[in-house]
Design an enzyme around this catalytic site. Sequence first.
Site: not given
Length: 206
Positions: A79-83
Amino acid sequence: MPRSSRWVNQRATSKIKKFILFLGVAFVFYLYRYPSSPSTVEQSSTSIYNISVKDIEGKDVSLSKFTGKVLLIVNVASKCGLTHGNYKEMNILYAKYKTQGFEILAFPCNQFGSQEPGSNMEIKETVCNIFKAEFPIFDKIEVNGKNTCPLYNFLKEQKGGLFGDAIKWNFAKFLVDRQGNVVDRYAPTTSPLEIEKDIVKLLASA
């Protein structure tokens, strides 16, 4: 010097001092939250191949299984912006080089923004069905603090980071050569495709 100019200079100097103080406090907070642990480093393994981990289903896996392969080891989160960008590019690299002795080892971690909150089975379903990952996904671990898993103690000992050894965020990356040496460490913001040239170089080495 006119009084107005002197007042402006004093105000600017005051702002600079406050900013430097803020940086100092922030740095001390960071060191307090993620201190290096000498006792933990002393307990780390002498070889990555002596370390065992658990896969996403809780089964023991010896990293000696990957002897002779180039490894990209990543702490992941769903659930990360980098995912999305990282999984997309890791999939590209894995499809391109897996037959040449390249492996990606992904370790879910919930220590950064609580962005990997699910159970192992929920993580597996997300990674396989949504992100279409075919590379190995392992048990959820901790990468900083007193409960750091042995693998990450070893990785951080071999390749320290900027402002201390602690992992800074999701998707930090370690590159391991065919002999088990940790040859490089990359920031979370370094995209997998930026590492491709380094992977190719290691794959070409005997």
